[in-house]
Write a protein that holds these residues in place. Sequence first.
Motif, mmCIF file in Angstrom:
data_model
loop_
_atom_site.group_PDB
_atom_site.id
_atom_site.type_symbol
_atom_site.label_atom_id
_atom_site.label_comp_id
_atom_site.label_asym_id
_atom_site.label_seq_id
_atom_site.Cartn_x
_atom_site.Cartn_y
_atom_site.Cartn_z
ATOM 1 N N LYS A 1 0.870 -1.184 0.000
ATOM 2 C CA LYS A 1 0.000 0.000 0.000
ATOM 3 C C LYS A 1 0.900 1.226 0.000
ATOM 4 O O LYS A 1 1.795 1.338 0.841
ATOM 5 C CB LYS A 1 -0.834 0.055 1.293
ATOM 6 N N LEU B 1 2.568 3.050 3.328
ATOM 7 C CA LEU B 1 2.675 2.190 4.513
ATOM 8 C C LEU B 1 3.905 1.298 4.392
ATOM 9 O O LEU B 1 4.056 0.566 3.411
ATOM 10 C CB LEU B 1 1.428 1.317 4.669
ATOM 11 N N LEU C 1 -7.186 19.566 -2.972
ATOM 12 C CA LEU C 1 -7.605 18.393 -3.736
ATOM 13 C C LEU C 1 -8.495 18.832 -4.891
ATOM 14 O O LEU C 1 -9.291 19.754 -4.761
ATOM 15 C CB LEU C 1 -8.394 17.480 -2.799
ATOM 16 N N ARG D 1 -9.492 11.656 -8.042
ATOM 17 C CA ARG D 1 -9.152 12.777 -7.169
ATOM 18 C C ARG D 1 -7.648 12.848 -6.984
ATOM 19 O O ARG D 1 -7.003 11.832 -6.792
ATOM 20 C CB ARG D 1 -9.802 12.596 -5.803
ATOM 21 N N PHE E 1 -8.661 19.369 1.691
ATOM 22 C CA PHE E 1 -8.955 18.012 2.142
ATOM 23 C C PHE E 1 -8.199 17.801 3.450
ATOM 24 O O PHE E 1 -6.964 17.910 3.485
ATOM 25 C CB PHE E 1 -8.489 17.007 1.085
ATOM 26 N N PHE F 1 -6.788 11.114 9.842
ATOM 27 C CA PHE F 1 -7.650 9.942 9.715
ATOM 28 C C PHE F 1 -8.705 9.985 10.832
ATOM 29 O O PHE F 1 -8.348 9.920 12.010
ATOM 30 C CB PHE F 1 -6.858 8.644 9.885
ATOM 31 N N PRO F 2 -9.997 10.066 10.487
ATOM 32 C CA PRO F 2 -11.022 10.062 11.538
ATOM 33 C C PRO F 2 -11.229 8.662 12.113
ATOM 34 O O PRO F 2 -11.077 7.663 11.420
ATOM 35 C CB PRO F 2 -12.289 10.529 10.812
ATOM 36 N N ILE F 3 -11.566 8.623 13.389
ATOM 37 C CA ILE F 3 -11.824 7.363 14.097
ATOM 38 C C ILE F 3 -13.179 7.482 14.796
ATOM 39 O O ILE F 3 -13.405 8.435 15.532
ATOM 40 C CB ILE F 3 -10.740 7.121 15.183
ATOM 41 N N LEU G 1 -6.562 9.966 14.497
ATOM 42 C CA LEU G 1 -5.185 9.515 14.713
ATOM 43 C C LEU G 1 -4.314 10.761 14.703
ATOM 44 O O LEU G 1 -4.426 11.586 13.794
ATOM 45 C CB LEU G 1 -4.748 8.556 13.602
ATOM 46 N N PHE H 1 0.260 10.047 11.989
ATOM 47 C CA PHE H 1 -0.512 9.590 10.827
ATOM 48 C C PHE H 1 -0.995 10.776 10.002
ATOM 49 O O PHE H 1 -1.550 11.728 10.559
ATOM 50 C CB PHE H 1 -1.735 8.793 11.311
ATOM 51 N N ASN I 1 -3.019 11.447 6.170
ATOM 52 C CA ASN I 1 -3.602 10.845 4.973
ATOM 53 C C ASN I 1 -3.058 11.523 3.719
ATOM 54 O O ASN I 1 -3.783 12.214 3.001
ATOM 55 C CB ASN I 1 -5.132 10.950 5.049
ATOM 56 N N LEU J 1 -2.165 12.187 0.143
ATOM 57 C CA LEU J 1 -2.827 11.655 -1.054
ATOM 58 C C LEU J 1 -1.827 11.154 -2.083
ATOM 59 O O LEU J 1 -2.135 10.292 -2.887
ATOM 60 C CB LEU J 1 -3.752 12.704 -1.653
ATOM 61 N N LYS K 1 2.032 7.628 5.148
ATOM 62 C CA LYS K 1 0.740 7.816 5.829
ATOM 63 C C LYS K 1 0.870 7.501 7.318
ATOM 64 O O LYS K 1 0.151 8.037 8.141
ATOM 65 C CB LYS K 1 -0.318 6.910 5.202
ATOM 66 N N GLU K 2 1.761 6.581 7.632
ATOM 67 C CA GLU K 2 2.037 6.262 9.036
ATOM 68 C C GLU K 2 3.546 6.345 9.203
ATOM 69 O O GLU K 2 4.280 5.710 8.458
ATOM 70 C CB GLU K 2 1.535 4.845 9.340
#
Lengths: 497, 497
Positions: free
Chosen positions: A35, A38, A94, A103, A151, A155-157, A170, A204, A206, A208, A218-219
């Motif tokens: 990915k 990652l 974005l 996107r 954008f 990352f929503p949790i 995160l 973290f 996100n 793009l 991303k992490e």
Amino acid sequence: MRKKEKEAVEKLSKITTIALKRGFFWPTAEIYGGKAGLLSYGHLGKAMKNKFENLWKEYFIKSNENYYEIGSSVILPEKVFIASGHLEHFNDPLVECKTCHFRFRADQFLESRLKIKVEELTPEEMSDLIRKNKLKCPKCGSWHLGQVKWFNMMFPIQLGAVGIKDMAYLTPETAQASYLAFKREFEATRKKLPLGIAIIGKAFRNELSPRQLITRMKEFHQAELQIFFDPAEINRLDKEEWKQISKYKLIMLPQKEKKVKEITCEDTNKKLKLPKFYVKNLALAQKFYIEQLKIPKSKFRLRELSEKERAFYNKIHWDVELELETLGEFREVGGVHYRTDHDLGGHEKYSKENLKIFYNNKKFIPHVLEISLGIDRDIWALMDIFFKEEKERTVFSFPITVSPIDIAIFPLVSREAMPEKAKEVYNILKKDLLCFYDETGAIGRRYRRQDEIGTPYCITIDSQTLKDDTVTIRERDSMKQKRVKIGTLLVELKNIM
Amino acid sequence: MRKKEKEAVEKLSKITTIALKRGFFWPTAEIYGGKAGLLSYGHLGKAMKNKFENLWKEYFIKSNENYYEIGSSVILPEKVFIASGHLEHFNDPLVECKTCHFRFRADQFLESRLKIKVEELTPEEMSDLIRKNKLKCPKCGSWHLGQVKWFNMMFPIQLGAVGIKDMAYLTPETAQASYLAFKREFEATRKKLPLGIAIIGKAFRNELSPRQLITRMKEFHQAELQIFFDPAEINRLDKEEWKQISKYKLIMLPQKEKKVKEITCEDTNKKLKLPKFYVKNLALAQKFYIEQLKIPKSKFRLRELSEKERAFYNKIHWDVELELETLGEFREVGGVHYRTDHDLGGHEKYSKENLKIFYNNKKFIPHVLEISLGIDRDIWALMDIFFKEEKERTVFSFPITVSPIDIAIFPLVSREAMPEKAKEVYNILKKDLLCFYDETGAIGRRYRRQDEIGTPYCITIDSQTLKDDTVTIRERDSMKQKRVKIGTLLVELKNIM
């Protein structure tokens, strides 16, 4: 230029091949195709990362009796990021193709198509540029591109069951957790300033377009030290302390200059008008790279960011940059940021908790100076900078402070009691050193395998060992060998290390 | 019974008060009221956690030359959890009140209302029980409760922009990342079995009722070692190795028994029919608790799980349980699991990657034995077990292997050159030991403060020190003092430690 680019790609490919094959790192879930953004560390990469983190702790945290390490959950409730401003401001521009719904990042798109810098433009200005230049969707070729929009990169949790409004994110930087802990830590550590609160941990984003391997993920992992201090003391420093660094030369690229200059701490304070406490920490960061990580001075610089480049809450912001051949340029691996009272002030406002302290006979919100390092970027930088190709071998000439293995131990051949003797030596050394034992293959190939992963020393047990209890120590860079008694081996090693 | 419960609550409250005040741990984002299931470590808790993790590494990973630590991203792509079965099976039973829309755990609800065990029931059976017993919503009192449904406990993560189908999850166990890395690691480490791949890291579970402090959290830390081996060798062990442990007694609670029994490894193999390789690792786990962490035998047991209790892929499953007064019972802190080829087999099937190896002259998928520890639970267990109240003080009588601080150093008074001398001693010791310096307050109170956080030794510099260069070492548990020369201090300390 073309040639330089080609060399960069080749070097990147060579290092990546070794990383994959030998166990430094690889894409997460590689067997499923991986990915973008990652990454995972193999046993050598993890050993190197452990060493880097321990070195960082020994160096930065132990630099002051009142600096401490804490830990935090990486999931933080929404309110934290309302207060910090991340929910409103931590965005990438974005754009969406209205035909194929692809996107993509508007800024990167514009930069690659128009060869211009757009970092400082608003979404409206970027939308205008796309329209005026009649740019097409990079995927389907349609002209029908939408408006550029922000954008949010967190990352929503969803905490708890779906439908219950209990949002969290995160964390995009380890720093926030140190601010949240400030009040408790200040009290638990007996109310002294400056107070340092350090976190080594994951963050973290996100991203793009997480290109460029280990440098934009991303992490990822950060080592961040937040120093809380009395702003009235920002230009005061103990005389003896200042004397010790005032002649030390910083390698600087100020905004006004085009070329790197070596400037003493004294002049940095007097001429560049940087406060003494800030200068002291710039020097601390530089020495970590030059003295601990052994980065050549020519590949190091401290770069001042322009007002538009830096986050709005950073009053002073210099990045630590290293020159990386694989990326063809100097690249940010860390930074020293004067964040003022922005963070604690924000948390006081939104939490309604009193975060003021009583110190130096007054009540105030402490200010924050942050030293922030990107661990993965630093690991990659070390692999780039210390990679060497010689006629018959490739070598990572890592300093022992970060090499995945300290010492490899070999019996010359796997018979005549040599393996037993070698295991004895292994058992003597393994308590104090990161050791690796190997008895398979020709001795020359075993040396090469260790050179390839940067092991500084190899010890060989041969037939002479069986007679007089001596072994050879082979040094990686010079390939020279030296014969020593097993009894004095540990002392000898500690002397040359 | 009532009295025991009251004592448990009191003890829990006392420990938590110390934890908050002194910097062991606190709720994440406490200034915003905290969040159930999210915890952060203060500087003492983090120091303790660091020690625990290092001890775990030294003990488990160094127990075999072919065991290694790796690192992984905690975000893993969806396919991983299709293969592992987590997407389908990793669920809690959830029920919703149709009147007030409150959602809650059906199993915990039934257990508390009906005083029965429902762990093995299906959602349909739980729905029936709610109906038959006419149970009402615990929040609004309505009888109109919905059907019990499975709720997946993983946190979903949307990679990339919204609308793009690129799902991932926060990993609910570190183990999966070791399976993903197996092929790379097996090749990088020269194709030998058994191969151990360890990860210390975060895991995430959307627990709907994250009660009970540090023992059931939404974000937590695991130390897991996956041992890959040839299933044909599960009952074979090197004779010498077996001889060394065959008389060692395991503290066991098998399913058929009602009471704990001490059973030798030999009998565990012969009578309980557990294979030798499994027995060896049970013993390894037990010795970690008894010998390294100094847990009293009476508070330790290995408990066999019933077929219904254990995950379907675990062929053999014994939990490590410790008796915790604060929770009023024995509680799982770890486990030894024989996971067979379930995981690698699943990943081979879904990734289409060949995960078979050629070893021992045959081609096969290695089997996995897992030793899994919950770090936060272990930290809490240590605080519970070693907490002592005496007449004039409270003490954590931690072994030095896990105490947050090794040594505290005090000048008796903060004048007459004593602080300078004490700093000298501090600087001598701080390279090798976790030291803490304090010169504020009466000496008795300073000792008490260290007792309260479990520091095993305090060193005091007094007026005699200035005459003859001797200091006192005070031992925490006995409170006895001994006078030694500064020159031999480090050696003395290492001897008694």
